[in-house]
Each structure stands twice: as structure tokens, then as C-alpha cells.
Design an enzyme around this catalytic site. Structure first.
Site, PDB file in Angstrom:
ATOM      1  N   ILE A   1      52.690  30.790  28.319  1.00 37.58           N
ATOM      2  CA  ILE A   1      52.370  30.039  27.094  1.00 37.58           C
ATOM      3  C   ILE A   1      52.018  31.008  25.966  1.00 37.58           C
ATOM      4  O   ILE A   1      52.488  30.858  24.834  1.00 37.58           O
ATOM      5  CB  ILE A   1      51.227  29.030  27.355  1.00 37.58           C
ATOM      6  CG1 ILE A   1      51.640  28.065  28.485  1.00 37.58           C
ATOM      7  CG2 ILE A   1      50.889  28.254  26.085  1.00 37.58           C
ATOM      8  CD1 ILE A   1      50.542  27.118  28.949  1.00 37.58           C
TER       9      ILE A   1
ATOM     10  N   ASP B   1      46.933  42.341  26.792  1.00 37.41           N
ATOM     11  CA  ASP B   1      47.324  41.791  28.098  1.00 37.41           C
ATOM     12  C   ASP B   1      47.278  42.919  29.124  1.00 37.41           C
ATOM     13  O   ASP B   1      47.660  44.052  28.827  1.00 37.41           O
ATOM     14  CB  ASP B   1      48.753  41.229  27.989  1.00 37.41           C
ATOM     15  CG  ASP B   1      49.079  40.229  29.097  1.00 37.41           C
ATOM     16  OD1 ASP B   1      49.417  39.080  28.751  1.00 37.41           O
ATOM     17  OD2 ASP B   1      49.023  40.604  30.284  1.00 37.41           O
TER      18      ASP B   1
ATOM     19  N   LEU C   1      48.966  42.711  31.940  1.00 37.48           N
ATOM     20  CA  LEU C   1      50.246  42.572  32.661  1.00 37.48           C
ATOM     21  C   LEU C   1      50.053  42.241  34.143  1.00 37.48           C
ATOM     22  O   LEU C   1      50.955  42.472  34.945  1.00 37.48           O
ATOM     23  CB  LEU C   1      51.125  43.822  32.478  1.00 37.48           C
ATOM     24  CG  LEU C   1      51.490  44.147  31.019  1.00 37.48           C
ATOM     25  CD1 LEU C   1      52.391  45.395  30.957  1.00 37.48           C
ATOM     26  CD2 LEU C   1      52.179  42.975  30.324  1.00 37.48           C
TER      27      LEU C   1
ATOM     28  N   ASP D   1      42.445  45.271  29.669  1.00 42.89           N
ATOM     29  CA  ASP D   1      41.868  44.255  30.540  1.00 42.89           C
ATOM     30  C   ASP D   1      40.595  43.714  29.897  1.00 42.89           C
ATOM     31  O   ASP D   1      39.726  44.491  29.475  1.00 42.89           O
ATOM     32  CB  ASP D   1      41.534  44.928  31.885  1.00 42.89           C
ATOM     33  CG  ASP D   1      41.349  43.903  32.982  1.00 42.89           C
ATOM     34  OD1 ASP D   1      40.695  42.875  32.725  1.00 42.89           O
ATOM     35  OD2 ASP D   1      41.869  44.134  34.084  1.00 42.89           O
TER      36      ASP D   1
ATOM     37  N   PHE E   1      44.448  33.156  25.861  1.00 39.51           N
ATOM     38  CA  PHE E   1      45.253  32.599  26.955  1.00 39.51           C
ATOM     39  C   PHE E   1      44.980  33.295  28.287  1.00 39.51           C
ATOM     40  O   PHE E   1      45.238  32.725  29.337  1.00 39.51           O
ATOM     41  CB  PHE E   1      46.756  32.747  26.646  1.00 39.51           C
ATOM     42  CG  PHE E   1      47.197  31.998  25.425  1.00 39.51           C
ATOM     43  CD1 PHE E   1      47.563  30.672  25.507  1.00 39.51           C
ATOM     44  CD2 PHE E   1      47.219  32.624  24.186  1.00 39.51           C
ATOM     45  CE1 PHE E   1      47.957  29.967  24.382  1.00 39.51           C
ATOM     46  CE2 PHE E   1      47.602  31.934  23.055  1.00 39.51           C
ATOM     47  CZ  PHE E   1      47.972  30.608  23.150  1.00 39.51           C
TER      48      PHE E   1
ATOM     49  N   TYR F   1      38.562  26.511  38.764  1.00 39.85           N
ATOM     50  CA  TYR F   1      39.357  26.815  37.560  1.00 39.85           C
ATOM     51  C   TYR F   1      38.937  25.907  36.396  1.00 39.85           C
ATOM     52  O   TYR F   1      38.590  26.379  35.308  1.00 39.85           O
ATOM     53  CB  TYR F   1      40.852  26.648  37.859  1.00 39.85           C
ATOM     54  CG  TYR F   1      41.695  26.598  36.620  1.00 39.85           C
ATOM     55  CD1 TYR F   1      41.742  27.685  35.749  1.00 39.85           C
ATOM     56  CD2 TYR F   1      42.432  25.453  36.282  1.00 39.85           C
ATOM     57  CE1 TYR F   1      42.495  27.634  34.585  1.00 39.85           C
ATOM     58  CE2 TYR F   1      43.182  25.396  35.132  1.00 39.85           C
ATOM     59  CZ  TYR F   1      43.208  26.486  34.284  1.00 39.85           C
ATOM     60  OH  TYR F   1      43.944  26.439  33.126  1.00 39.85           O
TER      61      TYR F   1
END
Ligand code: UDP
Length: 328
Positions: free
Chosen positions: A12, A31, A33, A51, A74, A142
């Protein structure tokens, strides 16, 4: 506007970043990754490998890009089932990583923030479609981690005038309409990409998780929303933030059963797609359908691709042309 997009190499995040770039915004993707893909990052976005658990690294981004004036967050662990097996990872990392980001954002004078939230806040909805007044009962660690972040944002608004929007996605699906970005999770757990992988010959069959739910064909009902329509919602929410913080549920308001989704995938791909019924997946409510009346009314959000067939067609276009995803 300079916008920091955490998780901008993920499904997203990368598609929202693509839309932001198209709208002329300056995008900085942060990111690690771990789930995202370097090649998913739009070439006109700045990419910073890092991170969120590393507070120093987060601070350095804000120092290196002092023009950042909004954050879209995100980056997260996102799997309901996995969160039940690894509660500390979800309740720990999702919350502390979010706190690192928020602390540095506040410290650097940033006051605009968009949080990816989730339909998993509504484990036992009393009404369908589910609107923002529904009682929050997270269905998993979550969902709880997103709920905690929503509550933290509430206090940051009161204390610092921090303007936020939380967008509770129902089932994000599809691919960017340009065909350049799509869904590539490893391992894949989501219904539409798994079903399309059968059509690609990468799997023999798809398993339906339970057919004894109280729904029209016994399989779970979900509200699938095109990822490009989610992206538009982020952009509208960002532009509206100066008018105050806000919370929105995001879906199309129409539910489809697992069997119906598989049938649409058969029609779109022309492949028979064998399916077998297996046991229920823990943590799956029978029906999750959003009311998005509030964001329609307040921000004029209007989905461009509300029908499931178009969503699956765009997903198929991506999978057909990227049978091994980003391949990295
Ligand atoms: N599902 C299924 N088989 C699969 C994957 C998913 O039957 O291999 C069902 C799942 O139980 C849920 C729906 O498809 O009812 C959507 O699941 P997905 O994992 O795509 O999204 P979620 O609802 O967990 O966000």
C-alpha cells in the site's frame, strides 16, 4: 510538501507514494525492506534504508530532510494470524516503532500524520456496515497495536496540536492502475493474490478457510477496496488535516464471500482455479463490511474502482506481467 512515507516500499505504501509523486509532492520513503521491495519505490521518491526500531536512524531522516512536514506511517507487521502466534512482536514492535517515529516527528516540529489502521479493530461488530461509532474490540494483537497507536495520536493532538488521520482499511486489493506496482508478500497470505497464483500455475489450488459461517454461502464476507482508492483517501485526508484530526473507516460498503471472490478470479483469468474447503482460520470474523459514508461526506472521497471485477482485473494485470512479483 515533503512527506515521509514509512513502509513506502510495501504494497500500500508504494502505491500511495506513487500517487503522491504524481500529485507533485516530495516523497521520502523510509523502509527496512523486511517486507517491502526496493524496486517498488517510485524512482522520483528519495529512498532511505532504515529501521524504525533504530531511533537514531529515524532522527537522522528528520535532520537530513528538514522540510518534512507530514508523515504517512505504513511500516508495520500486518498479519492477524501471525500476531496471535507472536504477540510481543506485534504489541512490542508495532507500538515502539510507532512511538520512535512519533517522538522524532514531534521533536522536529512535524504536526501532520496519517496512520494506516485496520478493520481488525472491529472483532464483534453490532451493526453492518461498520461505521466509526462502532465499539472497538480488537480481534488480535495486530488490531490492538493499531488501537494503541490511535489512542497515542489522540493524546498527541490534545497535548501538541498534532493533527492526524487514522484510516481503517478493510480489505485492500488490486494494483496500481498503471500496472507498475502490486501485491508481493512473502509468504503470501491474502486471498486474491493466492487465488491468482493458482491461475499462474504457481499453486495447485486455493483453500477456503471455512464454509460454515452464517453467511449466504457459508464463507466469510469481506469488503475489498482498490488500493488506488485507498491512496486517494490518504491524499484527501492529508489535505484536510489542518481542519482537525479525523478517523475514517475505508471500504466500498459491499461485501463478497470467499467463494464469490474466487469465482470472479476464474472469470477474469479464464482459469478453472481449483478450490477446496479447509478449516476456519483463527481470528476471522464472519462479516466485515465498512460504511465509508463519513469520508465521502466530509472529504468528498469517491472510489474510482468500486467493483470487484475491476479490482481483480488490475490485480491480474500485475500478477500476469510480474509472475514472480518484484523478483528481488
Ligand atoms: N481466505 C481464504 N483462503 C486463503 C486466504 C484467505 O479462505 O487462502 C479468506 C480469509 O479467511 C478471509 C478472506 O479470505 O475471510 C480474506 O482474507 P485475507 O487474508 O485476504 O485478508 P484479511 O481479511 O485477513 O485482511
Amino acid at each position: 510538501m515533503s512527506i515521509l512515507v514509512t513502509g513506502g516500499a510495501g504494497y500500500i505504501g508504494s502505491i500511495v507514494a506513487e500517487e503522491l509523486v504524481k500529485e507533485g509532492e516530495h516523497v521520502i520513503v523510509f523502509d527496512n525492506l523486511s517486507c517491502g521491495h526496493r524496486s517498488a519505490v517510485h524512482p522520483e521518491a528519495v529512498f532511505v534504508y532504515g529501521d524504525l526500531a533504530d531511533r537514531q536512524a529515524v532522527r537522522q531522516v528528520f535532520e537530513a530532510y528538514p522540510t518534512i512536514d507530514a508523515v504517512m506511517h505504513f511500516a508495520s507487521y500486518t498479519l492477524v494470524g501471525e500476531s496471535i502466534e507472536k504477540p510481543f512482536q506485534y504489541l512490542g514492535c508495532n507500538v515502539t516503532n510507532g512511538l520512535n517515529l512519533l517522538q522524532e516527528a514531534v521533536a522536529h516540529g512535524v504536526r501532520r500524520f496519517i496512520l494506516s489502521s485496520t478493520a481488525n479493530l472491529f472483532d464483534q461488530p453490532e451493526r453492518t456496515p461498520i461505521d466509526e461509532e462502532e465499539r472497538i474490540i480488537p480481534g488480535s494483537p495486530y488490531g490492538e497495536s493499531k488501537h494503541i497507536l490511535e489512542r497515542i495520536l489522540h493524546w498527541l493532538d490534545r497535548i501538541y496540536g498534532f493533527r492526524y488521520a487514522t484510516l481503517r482499511y478493510f480489505n485492500a486489493a488490486g494494483a496500481s492502475p498503471t500496472g507498475e506496482r502490486g501485491e508481493d508478500h512473502r509468504p503470501e497470505t491474502h486471498l486474491i493474490p493466492l487465488t491468482l497464483q493458482v491461475a499462474l500455475g504457481r499453486r495447485d489450488k486455493v483453500t477456503i478457510f471455512g464454509d460454515d459461517y452464517p453467511t449466504r454461502d457459508g464463507t466469510c464476507v469481506r469488503d475489498y477496496i482498490h488500493v488506488a482508492d485507498l491512496a486517494q483517501a490518504h491524499i484527501l485526508a492529508l489535505r484536510a488535516l489542518d481542519g482537525g484530526s479525523r478517523v475514517y473507516n475505508l471500504g466500498n460498503g459491499q461485501g463478497f464471500t470467499v467463494k464469490e471472490v474466487i469465482e470472479v478470479c476464474r472469470e477474469v483469468t479464464g482459469h478453472p482455479i481449483p478450490a477446496e474447503v479447509g478449516p476456519r482460520r483463527p481470528g476471522d470474523p464472519a462479516v466485515l463490511v465498512a460504511s465509508s459514508e463519513k469520508i465521502r461526506r466530509e472529504l468528498g472521497w469517491q472510489p474510482r474502482y468500486p467493483d470487484l471485477r475491476t479490482i481483480v482485473e488490475h490485480a491480474w494485470e500485475w500478477h500476469r506481467t510480474h509472475p514472480y512479483g518484484y523478483g528481488d
